[in-house]
Enzyme design. Structure first.
Site, PDB file in Angstrom:
ATOM      1  N   HIS A 106       2.271   0.026  -1.479  1.00  0.00           N
ATOM      2  CA  HIS A 106       3.677  -0.289  -1.725  1.00  0.00           C
ATOM      3  C   HIS A 106       4.578   0.627  -0.910  1.00  0.00           C
ATOM      4  O   HIS A 106       4.367   1.839  -0.862  1.00  0.00           O
ATOM      5  CB  HIS A 106       3.996  -0.113  -3.217  1.00  0.00           C
ATOM      6  CG  HIS A 106       5.448  -0.279  -3.548  1.00  0.00           C
ATOM      7  ND1 HIS A 106       6.223   0.732  -4.076  1.00  0.00           N
ATOM      8  CD2 HIS A 106       6.274  -1.357  -3.426  1.00  0.00           C
ATOM      9  CE1 HIS A 106       7.458   0.284  -4.274  1.00  0.00           C
ATOM     10  NE2 HIS A 106       7.515  -0.969  -3.888  1.00  0.00           N
ATOM     11  N   SER A 107       5.554   0.059  -0.212  1.00  0.00           N
ATOM     12  CA  SER A 107       6.600   0.808   0.467  1.00  0.00           C
ATOM     13  C   SER A 107       5.998   1.798   1.464  1.00  0.00           C
ATOM     14  O   SER A 107       5.305   1.387   2.395  1.00  0.00           O
ATOM     15  CB  SER A 107       7.471   1.501  -0.597  1.00  0.00           C
ATOM     16  OG  SER A 107       8.686   1.940  -0.056  1.00  0.00           O
TER      17      SER A 107
END
Length: 273
Positions: A106-107
């Protein structure tokens, strides 16, 4: 590679199963092993709602916290860098003796899992980039950020991070977390991001993904400006499978059900390969 879009709500094969058209066991496919890697300022804690849903469906799930963050915040130092975080995940794969892993980043962790795939592709089955950043080899996290953002982060490191880390530059609402209880949960658990992760370039020996199937999940609610160049790059590259969730950046907090369903569906799509 074929592109498909998914909007939050009942989704994909898991959604069809929920509608009674396909038995849920068939929609979910065979049990898979997931390693879910969190983004900047977060920790393994943020995946709890997704992990519990996947485990309830019979999957094996690991949610490591990267060095210097979350419950490992006491380990933050100037020496913690991108390589440290890549090693965190590679060592997990090795010492848990994991094979055929669905690796999710994520991210910021999109950069981390890119490095993991470069070093440990034999242990992986596919890569899933959740509203994440991508870097070309030789570039650092700061390389593609606007100068104003870089200066803001460096100032935070100097002023509030003691030179070793940057406190979260965004409030929970900027991550798409607007429910008051959820926002309070996220806010009290965010910890400074080690400065070395901003400064160290990603060095890859193989092309992005190292030949593994790769999917980008774009969160379409409240887009974050620093992710737009990555998203434009993915949309223009037919080598990616692109899926969408109509939720904010922290989809594991704001839409854990649809996200878990989508991850299970993606895992099932490569379970026989």
């Amino acid at each position: 590679m074929k592109r498909r879009n998914l909007f939050a709500g009942v989704a994909g094969a898991a959604g069809i199963a929920a509608a009674g058209l396909v038995p849920s066991s068939q929609a979910a496919g065979r049990p898979s092993t997931f390693v879910l890697v969190h983004g900047a300022w977060h920790g393994g804690w943020c995946w709890s709602r997704v992990a519990s849903r996947l485990r309830a469906s019979g999957h094996t799930v690991f949610t490591p916290t990267l060095t210097g963050l979350g419950e490992r915040r006491h380990l933050i130092s100037p020496q913690v860098n991108l390589d440290t975080h890549i090693d965190d995940v590679v060592n997990l794969l090795q010492f848990e003796e994991l094979e055929r892993v669905v690796l999710v980043g994520h991210s910021y962790a999109g950069i981390v899992i890119s490095g993991v795939a470069d070093r440990a592709a034999a242990r992986l089955r596919q890569l899933v980039f959740l509203d994440s950043l991508l870097l070309d080899s030789g570039k650092s996290l700061f390389s593609d950020f606007p100068p104003a953002v870089v200066e803001q982060r460096l100032k935070a490191i100097r002023d509030t991070g003691g030179g070793v880390g940057a406190a979260a530059a965004l409030p929970p609402a900027a991550f798409g977390v607007k429910d008051p209880a959820d926002a309070a949960w996220v806010a009290r658990n965010l910890t400074p991001q080690p400065v070395g992760t901003y400064l160290q370039p990603l060095l890859l020996k193989a092309p992005q993904g190292n030949g593994l199937p790769k999917t980008y999940i774009e969160c379409t609610g409240d887009p974050i400006a620093t992710l737009e160049p990555t998203k434009a790059r993915v949309r223009a590259d037919a080598g990616w499978q692109l899926r969408m969730l109509a939720t904010g950046h922290d989809a594991m907090v704001t839409a854990p059900g649809p996200l878990a369903e989508l991850l299970a569906e993606l895992a099932a799509s490569t379970s026989s390969t």
